[in-house]
Design a protein around this motif. Structure first.
Motif, PDB file in Angstrom:
ATOM      1  N   GLN A  76       0.825  -1.205   0.000  1.00 11.79           N
ATOM      2  CA  GLN A  76       0.000   0.000   0.000  1.00 11.79           C
ATOM      3  C   GLN A  76       0.864   1.263   0.000  1.00 11.79           C
ATOM      4  OE1 GLN A  76      -3.866   0.633   0.287  1.00 11.79           O
ATOM      5  NE2 GLN A  76      -3.063  -0.794  -1.206  1.00 11.79           N
ATOM      6  N   LEU A  77       1.911   1.261   0.794  1.00 15.01           N
ATOM      7  CA  LEU A  77       2.802   2.415   0.838  1.00 15.01           C
ATOM      8  C   LEU A  77       3.544   2.570  -0.489  1.00 15.01           C
ATOM      9  CD1 LEU A  77       4.079   4.793   2.265  1.00 15.01           C
ATOM     10  CD2 LEU A  77       5.742   3.200   3.266  1.00 15.01           C
ATOM     11  N   ALA A  78       4.113   1.489  -1.002  1.00 14.79           N
ATOM     12  CA  ALA A  78       4.838   1.545  -2.275  1.00 14.79           C
ATOM     13  C   ALA A  78       3.904   1.936  -3.415  1.00 14.79           C
ATOM     14  CB  ALA A  78       5.496   0.193  -2.563  1.00 14.79           C
ATOM     15  N   LEU A  79       2.698   1.419  -3.403  1.00 14.91           N
ATOM     16  CA  LEU A  79       1.709   1.745  -4.429  1.00 14.91           C
ATOM     17  C   LEU A  79       1.383   3.235  -4.400  1.00 14.91           C
ATOM     18  CD1 LEU A  79      -0.380   0.717  -6.561  1.00 14.91           C
ATOM     19  CD2 LEU A  79      -1.959   0.455  -4.648  1.00 14.91           C
ATOM     20  N   ALA A  80       1.160   3.774  -3.213  1.00 15.30           N
ATOM     21  CA  ALA A  80       0.832   5.201  -3.079  1.00 15.30           C
ATOM     22  C   ALA A  80       1.985   6.060  -3.576  1.00 15.30           C
ATOM     23  CB  ALA A  80       0.489   5.527  -1.630  1.00 15.30           C
TER      24      ALA A  80
ATOM     25  N   GLU B 177       4.361   5.295  -5.774  1.00 16.07           N
ATOM     26  CA  GLU B 177       4.493   5.170  -7.229  1.00 16.07           C
ATOM     27  C   GLU B 177       3.352   5.886  -7.946  1.00 16.07           C
ATOM     28  OE1 GLU B 177       5.878   4.302 -10.981  1.00 16.07           O
ATOM     29  OE2 GLU B 177       6.913   4.189  -9.069  1.00 16.07           O
ATOM     30  N   TYR B 178       2.128   5.696  -7.477  1.00  9.61           N
ATOM     31  CA  TYR B 178       0.967   6.335  -8.107  1.00  9.61           C
ATOM     32  C   TYR B 178       1.087   7.854  -8.008  1.00  9.61           C
ATOM     33  CZ  TYR B 178      -3.956   7.110  -9.331  1.00  9.61           C
ATOM     34  OH  TYR B 178      -5.124   7.513  -9.922  1.00  9.61           O
ATOM     35  N   ALA B 179       1.524   8.344  -6.869  1.00  4.18           N
ATOM     36  CA  ALA B 179       1.712   9.785  -6.695  1.00  4.18           C
ATOM     37  C   ALA B 179       2.759  10.305  -7.671  1.00  4.18           C
ATOM     38  CB  ALA B 179       2.116  10.095  -5.249  1.00  4.18           C
ATOM     39  N   ARG B 180       3.891   9.584  -7.814  1.00  2.00           N
ATOM     40  CA  ARG B 180       4.931   9.989  -8.769  1.00  2.00           C
ATOM     41  C   ARG B 180       4.371  10.061 -10.191  1.00  2.00           C
ATOM     42  NH1 ARG B 180       8.431   7.052  -5.550  1.00  2.00           N
ATOM     43  NH2 ARG B 180       8.052   5.120  -6.667  1.00  2.00           N
ATOM     44  N   GLU B 181       3.582   9.053 -10.554  1.00  2.00           N
ATOM     45  CA  GLU B 181       2.994   9.009 -11.900  1.00  2.00           C
ATOM     46  C   GLU B 181       2.040  10.176 -12.123  1.00  2.00           C
ATOM     47  OE1 GLU B 181       3.773   7.045 -14.339  1.00  2.00           O
ATOM     48  OE2 GLU B 181       4.698   5.293 -13.444  1.00  2.00           O
ATOM     49  N   GLN B 182       1.204  10.467 -11.130  1.00  2.00           N
ATOM     50  CA  GLN B 182       0.232  11.560 -11.263  1.00  2.00           C
ATOM     51  C   GLN B 182       0.949  12.905 -11.357  1.00  2.00           C
ATOM     52  OE1 GLN B 182      -2.757  11.259 -12.021  1.00  2.00           O
ATOM     53  NE2 GLN B 182      -3.637   9.461 -11.103  1.00  2.00           N
ATOM     54  N   VAL B 183       1.998  13.085 -10.568  1.00  2.00           N
ATOM     55  CA  VAL B 183       2.777  14.330 -10.607  1.00  2.00           C
ATOM     56  C   VAL B 183       3.484  14.441 -11.954  1.00  2.00           C
ATOM     57  CG1 VAL B 183       4.746  15.562  -9.599  1.00  2.00           C
ATOM     58  CG2 VAL B 183       3.008  14.516  -8.100  1.00  2.00           C
ATOM     59  N   ALA B 184       4.119  13.368 -12.408  1.00  2.00           N
ATOM     60  CA  ALA B 184       4.836  13.380 -13.689  1.00  2.00           C
ATOM     61  C   ALA B 184       3.889  13.668 -14.857  1.00  2.00           C
ATOM     62  CB  ALA B 184       5.557  12.050 -13.910  1.00  2.00           C
TER      63      ALA B 184
ATOM     64  N   ALA C 103      -2.865   9.809  -2.903  1.00  2.00           N
ATOM     65  CA  ALA C 103      -2.845   8.475  -3.506  1.00  2.00           C
ATOM     66  C   ALA C 103      -3.236   7.416  -2.485  1.00  2.00           C
ATOM     67  CB  ALA C 103      -1.456   8.180  -4.076  1.00  2.00           C
ATOM     68  N   ARG C 104      -2.725   7.550  -1.280  1.00  2.00           N
ATOM     69  CA  ARG C 104      -3.055   6.586  -0.222  1.00  2.00           C
ATOM     70  C   ARG C 104      -4.541   6.636   0.119  1.00  2.00           C
ATOM     71  NH1 ARG C 104      -0.037   3.089   2.719  1.00  2.00           N
ATOM     72  NH2 ARG C 104      -0.736   2.882   4.842  1.00  2.00           N
TER      73      ARG C 104
ATOM     74  N   ALA D 237      -9.803   4.137  -0.005  1.00  2.00           N
ATOM     75  CA  ALA D 237     -11.231   4.264  -0.299  1.00  2.00           C
ATOM     76  C   ALA D 237     -11.726   3.070  -1.118  1.00  2.00           C
ATOM     77  CB  ALA D 237     -11.510   5.568  -1.038  1.00  2.00           C
ATOM     78  N   ARG D 238     -10.856   2.540  -1.976  1.00  2.00           N
ATOM     79  CA  ARG D 238     -11.237   1.373  -2.786  1.00  2.00           C
ATOM     80  C   ARG D 238     -11.054   0.061  -2.032  1.00  2.00           C
ATOM     81  NH1 ARG D 238      -9.509   4.863  -6.945  1.00  2.00           N
ATOM     82  NH2 ARG D 238     -11.123   5.049  -8.530  1.00  2.00           N
ATOM     83  N   LEU D 239     -10.233   0.091  -0.998  1.00  2.00           N
ATOM     84  CA  LEU D 239      -9.953  -1.113  -0.203  1.00  2.00           C
ATOM     85  C   LEU D 239     -10.270  -0.844   1.273  1.00  2.00           C
ATOM     86  CD1 LEU D 239      -6.558  -2.038  -1.862  1.00  2.00           C
ATOM     87  CD2 LEU D 239      -8.669  -3.365  -2.022  1.00  2.00           C
ATOM     88  N   PRO D 240     -11.516  -0.489   1.594  1.00  2.00           N
ATOM     89  CA  PRO D 240     -11.836  -0.095   2.967  1.00  2.00           C
ATOM     90  C   PRO D 240     -11.650  -1.208   3.994  1.00  2.00           C
ATOM     91  CG  PRO D 240     -13.840  -0.369   1.697  1.00  2.00           C
ATOM     92  CD  PRO D 240     -12.693  -0.459   0.730  1.00  2.00           C
ATOM     93  N   GLN D 241     -11.716  -2.460   3.545  1.00  2.00           N
ATOM     94  CA  GLN D 241     -11.516  -3.587   4.448  1.00  2.00           C
ATOM     95  C   GLN D 241     -10.183  -4.281   4.189  1.00  2.00           C
ATOM     96  OE1 GLN D 241     -15.020  -6.117   4.418  1.00  2.00           O
ATOM     97  NE2 GLN D 241     -16.333  -4.324   4.155  1.00  2.00           N
ATOM     98  N   GLY D 242      -9.270  -3.553   3.569  1.00  2.00           N
ATOM     99  CA  GLY D 242      -7.949  -4.114   3.310  1.00  2.00           C
ATOM    100  C   GLY D 242      -8.021  -5.368   2.467  1.00  2.00           C
ATOM    101  N   LEU D 243      -7.289  -6.385   2.881  1.00  2.00           N
ATOM    102  CA  LEU D 243      -7.265  -7.659   2.162  1.00  2.00           C
ATOM    103  C   LEU D 243      -8.637  -8.301   2.052  1.00  2.00           C
ATOM    104  CD1 LEU D 243      -4.044  -9.245   3.681  1.00  2.00           C
ATOM    105  CD2 LEU D 243      -4.381  -8.572   1.311  1.00  2.00           C
TER     106      LEU D 243
END
Length: 150
Positions: A10-14, A16-23, A36-37, A42-48
């Motif tokens: 989740q941290l790595a995804l946020a 990377e996604y933030a870098r992509e959106q900024v770029a 991003a987090r 919001a899409r994974l409110p119950q995690g796994l």
């Protein structure tokens, strides 16, 4: 995916996604990782355990993790019978070995097994490696956003 793997992802995804959106010029850098987090959570409110989400871990023949993928079985814009690939990633150290293609095939199989007839995704225009993978795997462009800096 274990809970610890999920939290690390989740941290790595946020990040990377933030870098992509900024770029891509879509978000300002300030606060991008938090935004991003928040979107991811919001899409994974119950995690796994979030219903209708597939969180897949790719492993090699020795059982070592090589990547992960996240698929929503309900399309975010409501397209019937269409799943959405939110993330697919192969570890940097394992790229160029055909593992991305294998992971994508596993994602497609899991999507079919869930009863869905199509899989959609977004890819940033500068990600030529991913675009080539999707093109060679039979994906077609269904919409395209373009921008010109003025």
């Amino acid at each position: 995916m274990s809970l610890a793997e999920f939290e690390d992802w989740q941290l790595a995804l946020a990040e990377e996604y933030a870098r992509e959106q900024v770029a891509a010029g879509r978000w300002p850098e300030a606060g991008a990782v938090d935004r991003a987090r928040e979107e991811s959570l919001a899409r994974l409110p119950q995690g796994l355990a979030t219903p209708r989400m597939l969180l897949l871990r790719g492993v090699d023949a020795d059982g070592e993790p090589v990547g992960q993928a996240w698929v929503g079985l309900d399309h975010p814009r409501g397209a019937p019978g269409v799943a959405f690939l939110y993330d697919i990633e192969v570890l940097d150290s394992r790229r160029g070995q055909g593992l991305g293609r294998a992971l994508l095939s596993a994602v497609e199989a899991a999507t079919r097994d869930a009863g869905l007839g199509a899989l959609e995704l977004n890819v940033f225009g500068h990600n030529r490696v991913a675009i080539a993978l999707y093109d060679s795997s039979g994906y077609t462009v269904t919409a395209q956003q373009m921008r010109k800096a003025l």
